[in-house]
Design a protein around this motif. Structure first.
Motif, PDB file in Angstrom:
ATOM      1  N   TRP A   1      41.363  53.964  35.860  1.00  0.00           N
ATOM      2  CA  TRP A   1      41.589  52.859  34.919  1.00  0.00           C
ATOM      3  C   TRP A   1      40.802  51.618  35.326  1.00  0.00           C
ATOM      4  O   TRP A   1      40.426  50.817  34.487  1.00  0.00           O
ATOM      5  CB  TRP A   1      43.083  52.533  34.837  1.00  0.00           C
ATOM      6  CG  TRP A   1      43.875  53.592  34.123  1.00  0.00           C
ATOM      7  CD1 TRP A   1      43.389  54.604  33.342  1.00  0.00           C
ATOM      8  CD2 TRP A   1      45.296  53.751  34.137  1.00  0.00           C
ATOM      9  NE1 TRP A   1      44.415  55.362  32.862  1.00  0.00           N
ATOM     10  CE2 TRP A   1      45.604  54.869  33.331  1.00  0.00           C
ATOM     11  CE3 TRP A   1      46.354  53.047  34.741  1.00  0.00           C
ATOM     12  CZ2 TRP A   1      46.905  55.295  33.109  1.00  0.00           C
ATOM     13  CZ3 TRP A   1      47.647  53.474  34.531  1.00  0.00           C
ATOM     14  CH2 TRP A   1      47.914  54.595  33.715  1.00  0.00           C
ATOM     15  N   TYR A   2      40.630  51.419  36.624  1.00  0.00           N
ATOM     16  CA  TYR A   2      39.816  50.303  37.114  1.00  0.00           C
ATOM     17  C   TYR A   2      38.828  50.854  38.140  1.00  0.00           C
ATOM     18  O   TYR A   2      39.092  51.898  38.744  1.00  0.00           O
ATOM     19  CB  TYR A   2      40.687  49.240  37.797  1.00  0.00           C
ATOM     20  CG  TYR A   2      41.550  48.425  36.863  1.00  0.00           C
ATOM     21  CD1 TYR A   2      40.976  47.561  35.930  1.00  0.00           C
ATOM     22  CD2 TYR A   2      42.938  48.498  36.939  1.00  0.00           C
ATOM     23  CE1 TYR A   2      41.772  46.805  35.090  1.00  0.00           C
ATOM     24  CE2 TYR A   2      43.749  47.745  36.098  1.00  0.00           C
ATOM     25  CZ  TYR A   2      43.154  46.896  35.172  1.00  0.00           C
ATOM     26  OH  TYR A   2      43.929  46.151  34.337  1.00  0.00           O
ATOM     27  N   ASP A   3      37.714  50.127  38.394  1.00  0.00           N
ATOM     28  CA  ASP A   3      36.789  50.585  39.422  1.00  0.00           C
ATOM     29  C   ASP A   3      37.277  50.131  40.808  1.00  0.00           C
ATOM     30  O   ASP A   3      38.241  49.378  40.915  1.00  0.00           O
ATOM     31  CB  ASP A   3      35.357  50.122  39.133  1.00  0.00           C
ATOM     32  CG  ASP A   3      35.187  48.622  39.219  1.00  0.00           C
ATOM     33  OD1 ASP A   3      35.879  47.994  40.053  1.00  0.00           O
ATOM     34  OD2 ASP A   3      34.388  48.070  38.454  1.00  0.00           O
TER      35      ASP A   3
ATOM     36  N   CYS B   1      42.908  53.629  40.535  1.00  0.00           N
ATOM     37  CA  CYS B   1      41.436  53.724  40.473  1.00  0.00           C
ATOM     38  C   CYS B   1      40.976  55.173  40.588  1.00  0.00           C
ATOM     39  O   CYS B   1      40.260  55.683  39.729  1.00  0.00           O
ATOM     40  CB  CYS B   1      40.849  52.874  41.600  1.00  0.00           C
ATOM     41  SG  CYS B   1      39.135  53.256  42.007  1.00  0.00           S
TER      42      CYS B   1
ATOM     43  N   HIS C   1      38.529  46.696  42.297  1.00  0.00           N
ATOM     44  CA  HIS C   1      39.854  46.149  41.991  1.00  0.00           C
ATOM     45  C   HIS C   1      40.930  46.653  42.941  1.00  0.00           C
ATOM     46  O   HIS C   1      42.061  46.186  42.891  1.00  0.00           O
ATOM     47  CB  HIS C   1      40.255  46.521  40.553  1.00  0.00           C
ATOM     48  CG  HIS C   1      39.502  45.771  39.498  1.00  0.00           C
ATOM     49  ND1 HIS C   1      38.236  46.134  39.099  1.00  0.00           N
ATOM     50  CD2 HIS C   1      39.830  44.675  38.782  1.00  0.00           C
ATOM     51  CE1 HIS C   1      37.828  45.286  38.165  1.00  0.00           C
ATOM     52  NE2 HIS C   1      38.770  44.401  37.957  1.00  0.00           N
TER      53      HIS C   1
ATOM     54  N   CYS D   1      44.565  46.585  41.505  1.00  0.00           N
ATOM     55  CA  CYS D   1      45.323  47.824  41.313  1.00  0.00           C
ATOM     56  C   CYS D   1      45.465  48.560  42.637  1.00  0.00           C
ATOM     57  O   CYS D   1      44.854  48.197  43.638  1.00  0.00           O
ATOM     58  CB  CYS D   1      44.642  48.720  40.290  1.00  0.00           C
ATOM     59  SG  CYS D   1      43.057  49.391  40.833  1.00  0.00           S
TER      60      CYS D   1
ATOM     61  N   GLU E   1      47.381  42.625  32.333  1.00  0.00           N
ATOM     62  CA  GLU E   1      46.291  41.681  32.106  1.00  0.00           C
ATOM     63  C   GLU E   1      46.774  40.411  31.397  1.00  0.00           C
ATOM     64  O   GLU E   1      46.305  39.313  31.702  1.00  0.00           O
ATOM     65  CB  GLU E   1      45.170  42.382  31.319  1.00  0.00           C
ATOM     66  CG  GLU E   1      44.440  43.396  32.210  1.00  0.00           C
ATOM     67  CD  GLU E   1      43.563  44.375  31.444  1.00  0.00           C
ATOM     68  OE1 GLU E   1      43.465  44.268  30.206  1.00  0.00           O
ATOM     69  OE2 GLU E   1      42.987  45.277  32.098  1.00  0.00           O
TER      70      GLU E   1
END
Lengths: 305, 247
Positions: free
Chosen positions: A230-232, A225, A235, A220, A208
């Motif tokens: 870690w990310y939705d 995901c 991403h 990502c 980031e």
């Protein structure tokens, strides 16, 4: 050998790559467009020989036209059928191919004429090799190559095809727009993406910070995901999620699985930072830093600030 | 009448991850078994959701592998086309599956994984059956006499009301969530399996598409920067990106 071709279009992705493929065969190129008028006009601007437009209403999905389009194809009897990999266009291709008794080949990059046969090349075995295939008779290809810009001096005239009674086999109930969040990624000029080379969630700060320093959006891979959460999913870059075309894509700790790399095929410059010299991504990226991302990424961020 | 007969097609391709690529770019498929693709579990989930409303789920598979995969996940019986081989011509593979679907009879919906391994088979199958089709499907539910299907559409999704019979090409959004336990796997081996040949289905081996071999792709080698000195590597990369005009 019949090299006249039909291309099926049911979305707004650029058709330059498909049109280029069809033109190189040397035959007459007809495009069947299903959708709003603006879509037909965009195709016409690229200058194929003929544009047949099937206007849709809000309640008819493009697939509802499969039977009507297939009947037209059967009558015209072209030697080659083409579509992108997109869901609706592929359904039109499948119906037309069956009507014509054509063979079907997926993931096609190039087609050439060789005597009475067509010779097709496509990636195989998860993209590790390129396979050459010979085909006799009519052939339907799902195109998987890069887009190329095409423009015509004069747009082709759009011919509206009267819609036959489509019945009620397929009716749209509701179209739900994206939940939001991915639009920024899709339009971004620069993207920095995290893969499983990142060891813990808190280490995402490295990615980031680099993204902030280079004014990029963060993305990502699917496992980051799905498995790590870690990310939705907005991403995620890859075949089943976002397919993006930034000027610069920096892949941090990403091995380069085909599923992921399809999503950045239209990126201008791909940079990979990875400590594995055998990582698949080193075969497709433009620049690679072979080293420890935990040292390289902070150095890169510092150099940008 | 809303009892539907769903056929779920599974293990209809060889797993490319198991194919061996030689140093000359040739491919040896002998070690690659008929395998379940990433999208097959999603297809069986949708088939079960449809069959759950008083209906039935039947598995359909190709080749000589373990045929009980779908049965362990809810299929009441399975049909195996024992001597079928996936073809380079997706329409030929689809022709075998279409004949299998017809032999089962009375089928309302076919579910098949929309796998990246072969993008042509699901749509060619729909074409050969002459049925309506949707790809990129996420879920489906019985709605009276029809099906209500949710599929990916552009950046969002779309709900489509669909008449039977229909082919739905299903995409997985994540890995299989509820793998069967030993109890289901053992029970599945007792469920009925119908073994049938291409000859019995009246399908001929296809020769219209033939592989002429494989080779390594011509790649323009990446410019590799040694990251042993991170500061120097960063400076080198940034200089290159600036000269490319992307920074």
């Amino acid at each position: 050998l019949n090299v006249d071709s039909w291309i099926f279009v049911a979305d707004d992705e650029p058709i330059g790559g498909l049109l280029n493929l069809a033109r190189e065969l040397g035959g007459r190129v007809t495009v069947a467009v299903v959708g709003p008028r603006a879509r037909a006009d965009a195709v016409a601007a690229a200058g194929p020989d003929r544009v047949l437009w099937h206007p849709t209403t809000v309640s008819t999905p493009p697939e509802a036209f499969a039977g009507q389009v297939a009947a037209q194809v059967k009558q015209a009897a072209p030697g080659v059928l083409l579509s992108s990999d997109a869901a609706s266009a592929r359904v039109l291709l499948g119906a037309a191919a069956a009507g014509l008794g054509a063979a079907v080949i997926g993931s096609v990059r190039a087609i050439a004429v060789e005597g009475e046969n067509l010779v097709v090349s496509r990636p195989a075995v998860e993209g590790k090799v390129i396979e050459t295939l010979g085909a006799s008779g009519a052939l339907a290809c799902i195109f998987d190559g890069e887009n190329v810009p095409v423009a015509a001096a004069q747009p082709t005239a759009v011919e509206e095809v009267p819609t036959e009674d489509l019945g009620d086999a397929l009716l749209v109930v509701e179209t739900i727009p994206a939940a939001g969040g991915s639009a920024g990624l899709r339009l971004a000029a620069r993207v920095v993406a995290a893969g499983l080379g990142i060891r813990t969630r808190s280490d995402l700060a490295l990615v980031e910070d680099l993204a902030a320093a280079v004014h990029a959006e963060v993305a990502c891979t699917l496992p980051v995901c799905d498995d790590m959460r870690w990310y939705d999913s907005n991403h995620v870059v890859g075949r089943t999620h976002n397919q993006i075309a930034p000027d610069l894509y920096i892949a941090v700790g990403i091995s380069g699985q085909p599923q992921h790399m399809v999503g950045v095929r239209d990126a201008k410059v791909v940079v990979a930072i990875n400590n594995d010299p055998n990582a698949l991504i080193f075969k497709t990226c433009d620049y690679a830093i072979l080293g420890d991302l935990y040292k390289v990424v902070p150095a890169l961020t510092a150099a940008l600030q | 009448m809303n009892r539907m007969k769903a056929v779920v097609v599974f293990k209809w391709l060889r797993n490319p991850e198991d194919a061996r690529v030689g140093s000359d770019g040739s491919v040896d498929w002998r070690a690659a078994k008929m395998a379940v693709s990433d999208d097959d579990p999603a297809a069986v989930v949708v088939a079960n959701a449809i069959a759950a409303v008083g209906g039935e789920c039947v598995g359909l598979t190709l080749g000589d592998g373990d045929a009980s995969w779908a049965a362990a996940r809810g299929a009441s019986s399975t049909v195996v086309v024992t001597d079928a081989e996936p073809s380079a011509n997706s329409a030929a593979t689809a022709a075998i599956l279409a004949a299998g679907v017809r032999s089962i009879g009375g089928v309302d919906v076919v579910l098949i994984g929309d796998t990246a391994w072969d993008r042509g088979v699901p749509v060619a199958l729909a074409g050969l059956l002459g049925w309506a089709a949707l790809a990129d499907v996420e879920s489906a539910a019985v709605e009276g006499d029809r099906l209500r299907v949710t599929r990916k559409f552009g950046d969002g999704s779309q709900v489509v009301d669909v008449v039977r019979p229909v082919v739905l090409a299903v995409v997985a959004s994540r890995a299989e969530q509820h793998a069967p336990g030993m109890k289901e796997i053992l029970a599945a081996r007792k469920k009925p399996v119908t073994r049938i040949t291409m000859d019995e289905l009246g399908v001929e081996h296809d020769t219209t598409v033939t592989s002429r071999g494989t080779q390594f792709p011509a790649t323009t080698a990446a410019r590799v920067i040694d990251g042993a000195d991170p500061v120097a590597a960063a400076a080198q990369l940034l200089a290159a990106l600036r000269s490319d005009g992307v920074l």
